[in-house]
Design a protein around this motif. Sequence first.
Motif, PDB file in Angstrom:
ATOM      1  N   GLU A  92       0.837  -1.192   0.000  1.00  0.00           N
ATOM      2  CA  GLU A  92       0.000   0.000   0.000  1.00  0.00           C
ATOM      3  C   GLU A  92       0.871   1.241   0.000  1.00  0.00           C
ATOM      4  OE1 GLU A  92      -3.574   0.078   2.219  1.00  0.00           O
ATOM      5  OE2 GLU A  92      -3.617  -2.085   2.416  1.00  0.00           O
ATOM      6  N   GLY A  93       1.370   1.567  -1.166  1.00  0.00           N
ATOM      7  CA  GLY A  93       2.221   2.729  -1.345  1.00  0.00           C
ATOM      8  C   GLY A  93       2.571   2.869  -2.804  1.00  0.00           C
ATOM      9  N   SER A  94       3.535   3.717  -3.073  1.00  0.00           N
ATOM     10  CA  SER A  94       3.945   3.930  -4.458  1.00  0.00           C
ATOM     11  C   SER A  94       5.413   4.324  -4.506  1.00  0.00           C
ATOM     12  CB  SER A  94       3.088   5.020  -5.098  1.00  0.00           C
ATOM     13  OG  SER A  94       3.202   6.232  -4.361  1.00  0.00           O
ATOM     14  N   ALA A  95       5.975   4.219  -5.696  1.00  0.00           N
ATOM     15  CA  ALA A  95       7.371   4.597  -5.925  1.00  0.00           C
ATOM     16  C   ALA A  95       7.402   5.918  -6.682  1.00  0.00           C
ATOM     17  CB  ALA A  95       8.081   3.520  -6.735  1.00  0.00           C
ATOM     18  N   THR A  96       8.444   6.705  -6.436  1.00  0.00           N
ATOM     19  CA  THR A  96       8.642   7.967  -7.149  1.00  0.00           C
ATOM     20  C   THR A  96      10.132   8.282  -7.146  1.00  0.00           C
ATOM     21  OG1 THR A  96       7.823  10.249  -7.366  1.00  0.00           O
ATOM     22  CG2 THR A  96       8.326   9.468  -5.124  1.00  0.00           C
ATOM     23  N   VAL A  97      10.517   9.366  -7.786  1.00  0.00           N
ATOM     24  CA  VAL A  97      11.922   9.791  -7.772  1.00  0.00           C
ATOM     25  C   VAL A  97      12.010  11.220  -7.272  1.00  0.00           C
ATOM     26  CG1 VAL A  97      12.730   8.245  -9.591  1.00  0.00           C
ATOM     27  CG2 VAL A  97      11.860  10.470 -10.206  1.00  0.00           C
ATOM     28  N   ASP A  98      13.135  11.524  -6.619  1.00  0.00           N
ATOM     29  CA  ASP A  98      13.368  12.896  -6.175  1.00  0.00           C
ATOM     30  C   ASP A  98      14.135  13.648  -7.265  1.00  0.00           C
ATOM     31  OD1 ASP A  98      16.057  12.147  -5.962  1.00  0.00           O
ATOM     32  OD2 ASP A  98      15.995  11.965  -3.789  1.00  0.00           O
ATOM     33  N   VAL A  99      14.427  14.922  -7.025  1.00  0.00           N
ATOM     34  CA  VAL A  99      15.113  15.745  -8.023  1.00  0.00           C
ATOM     35  C   VAL A  99      16.519  15.245  -8.319  1.00  0.00           C
ATOM     36  CG1 VAL A  99      13.745  17.812  -7.586  1.00  0.00           C
ATOM     37  CG2 VAL A  99      15.819  17.412  -6.250  1.00  0.00           C
ATOM     38  N   GLY A 100      17.100  14.440  -7.425  1.00  0.00           N
ATOM     39  CA  GLY A 100      18.429  13.878  -7.639  1.00  0.00           C
ATOM     40  C   GLY A 100      18.423  12.551  -8.386  1.00  0.00           C
ATOM     41  N   GLY A 101      17.234  12.075  -8.797  1.00  0.00           N
ATOM     42  CA  GLY A 101      17.142  10.818  -9.531  1.00  0.00           C
ATOM     43  C   GLY A 101      17.128   9.585  -8.658  1.00  0.00           C
ATOM     44  N   ASN A 102      16.808   9.740  -7.372  1.00  0.00           N
ATOM     45  CA  ASN A 102      16.749   8.613  -6.444  1.00  0.00           C
ATOM     46  C   ASN A 102      15.333   8.060  -6.374  1.00  0.00           C
ATOM     47  OD1 ASN A 102      19.511   8.685  -5.296  1.00  0.00           O
ATOM     48  ND2 ASN A 102      18.859  10.737  -4.710  1.00  0.00           N
ATOM     49  N   LEU A 103      15.195   6.761  -6.575  1.00  0.00           N
ATOM     50  CA  LEU A 103      13.920   6.080  -6.426  1.00  0.00           C
ATOM     51  C   LEU A 103      13.661   5.895  -4.938  1.00  0.00           C
ATOM     52  CD1 LEU A 103      11.609   4.263  -7.711  1.00  0.00           C
ATOM     53  CD2 LEU A 103      13.175   2.368  -7.266  1.00  0.00           C
ATOM     54  N   TYR A 104      12.468   6.266  -4.494  1.00  0.00           N
ATOM     55  CA  TYR A 104      12.097   6.011  -3.100  1.00  0.00           C
ATOM     56  C   TYR A 104      10.599   5.744  -3.038  1.00  0.00           C
ATOM     57  CZ  TYR A 104      10.478  10.886  -2.771  1.00  0.00           C
ATOM     58  OH  TYR A 104       9.825  12.077  -2.967  1.00  0.00           O
ATOM     59  N   TYR A 105      10.116   5.344  -1.873  1.00  0.00           N
ATOM     60  CA  TYR A 105       8.743   4.871  -1.734  1.00  0.00           C
ATOM     61  C   TYR A 105       7.953   5.737  -0.775  1.00  0.00           C
ATOM     62  CZ  TYR A 105      10.659   0.900  -4.147  1.00  0.00           C
ATOM     63  OH  TYR A 105      11.269   0.114  -5.089  1.00  0.00           O
ATOM     64  N   LEU A 106       6.676   5.932  -1.134  1.00  0.00           N
ATOM     65  CA  LEU A 106       5.752   6.701  -0.305  1.00  0.00           C
ATOM     66  C   LEU A 106       4.652   5.782   0.202  1.00  0.00           C
ATOM     67  CD1 LEU A 106       5.229   9.773  -2.659  1.00  0.00           C
ATOM     68  CD2 LEU A 106       6.686   9.667  -0.628  1.00  0.00           C
ATOM     69  N   ARG A 107       4.192   6.075   1.408  1.00  0.00           N
ATOM     70  CA  ARG A 107       3.002   5.407   1.925  1.00  0.00           C
ATOM     71  C   ARG A 107       1.788   6.088   1.282  1.00  0.00           C
ATOM     72  NH1 ARG A 107       6.302   5.936   6.583  1.00  0.00           N
ATOM     73  NH2 ARG A 107       6.964   3.890   7.332  1.00  0.00           N
ATOM     74  N   GLU A 108       0.624   5.491   1.424  1.00  0.00           N
ATOM     75  CA  GLU A 108      -0.593   6.070   0.838  1.00  0.00           C
ATOM     76  C   GLU A 108      -0.901   7.461   1.391  1.00  0.00           C
ATOM     77  OE1 GLU A 108      -2.699   5.193  -1.789  1.00  0.00           O
ATOM     78  OE2 GLU A 108      -0.951   3.947  -2.138  1.00  0.00           O
ATOM     79  N   ASP A 109      -0.467   7.747   2.629  1.00  0.00           N
ATOM     80  CA  ASP A 109      -0.721   9.069   3.207  1.00  0.00           C
ATOM     81  C   ASP A 109       0.279  10.124   2.712  1.00  0.00           C
ATOM     82  OD1 ASP A 109       1.637   8.560   4.595  1.00  0.00           O
ATOM     83  OD2 ASP A 109       0.710   8.526   6.576  1.00  0.00           O
ATOM     84  N   GLY A 110       1.220   9.709   1.845  1.00  0.00           N
ATOM     85  CA  GLY A 110       2.190  10.644   1.272  1.00  0.00           C
ATOM     86  C   GLY A 110       3.500  10.731   2.026  1.00  0.00           C
ATOM     87  N   SER A 111       3.598  10.096   3.187  1.00  0.00           N
ATOM     88  CA  SER A 111       4.854  10.128   3.944  1.00  0.00           C
ATOM     89  C   SER A 111       5.853   9.151   3.337  1.00  0.00           C
ATOM     90  CB  SER A 111       4.603   9.798   5.418  1.00  0.00           C
ATOM     91  OG  SER A 111       4.133   8.473   5.556  1.00  0.00           O
ATOM     92  N   VAL A 112       7.132   9.418   3.556  1.00  0.00           N
ATOM     93  CA  VAL A 112       8.190   8.560   3.017  1.00  0.00           C
ATOM     94  C   VAL A 112       8.226   7.247   3.794  1.00  0.00           C
ATOM     95  CG1 VAL A 112      10.689   8.332   2.696  1.00  0.00           C
ATOM     96  CG2 VAL A 112       9.572  10.521   2.229  1.00  0.00           C
ATOM     97  N   ASN A 113       8.291   6.141   3.069  1.00  0.00           N
ATOM     98  CA  ASN A 113       8.401   4.828   3.688  1.00  0.00           C
ATOM     99  C   ASN A 113       9.880   4.533   3.895  1.00  0.00           C
ATOM    100  OD1 ASN A 113       8.525   2.116   4.352  1.00  0.00           O
ATOM    101  ND2 ASN A 113       6.885   1.524   2.961  1.00  0.00           N
ATOM    102  N   GLY A 114      10.375   4.770   5.094  1.00  0.00           N
ATOM    103  CA  GLY A 114      11.782   4.576   5.413  1.00  0.00           C
ATOM    104  C   GLY A 114      12.212   3.123   5.491  1.00  0.00           C
ATOM    105  N   ASN A 115      11.247   2.189   5.467  1.00  0.00           N
ATOM    106  CA  ASN A 115      11.584   0.769   5.511  1.00  0.00           C
ATOM    107  C   ASN A 115      12.082   0.249   4.161  1.00  0.00           C
ATOM    108  OD1 ASN A 115      10.761   0.617   8.183  1.00  0.00           O
ATOM    109  ND2 ASN A 115       8.662   0.139   7.615  1.00  0.00           N
TER     110      ASN A 115
END
Length: 122
Positions: A92-115
């Motif tokens: 239950e989340g999604s993947a995106t990239v930051d301005v530096g080209g790093n792939l990272y994951y968000l929870r459904e509430d929009g917070s970063v999934n640090g796991n």
Amino acid sequence: MSKDKVEKVKKTKVPAMKAEKKSKLKRFSVESVSTFYEVHIVHAENEEQAKIIATQADYNASKWLGQQISNVRVCDDADLVRFKELDDYFFEGSATVDVGGNLYYLREDGSVNGNMPTTKIF
């Protein structure tokens, strides 16, 4: 991936996205089929039994051969309900990239999934 590279990826910090930039991003579903070459070592009475055992057993060796994207489209909440019904496991989340080209994951509430790991892809 080398141990040093894994450590570097783990230590990569995800910069906070500005709210106005995040709101411009659309949510997409990307449906794909991944193909693996797998080797199963089994003990069986005959070839037919070996096939059955192998379909249920863990593999001894595996090599990823590629991925075929079958569908890409804007994903709405009704799609999420359908995807959740497909499998017992649904991330239950999604993947995106930051301005530096790093792939990272968000929870459904929009917070970063640090796991989940952050990985440089661009």
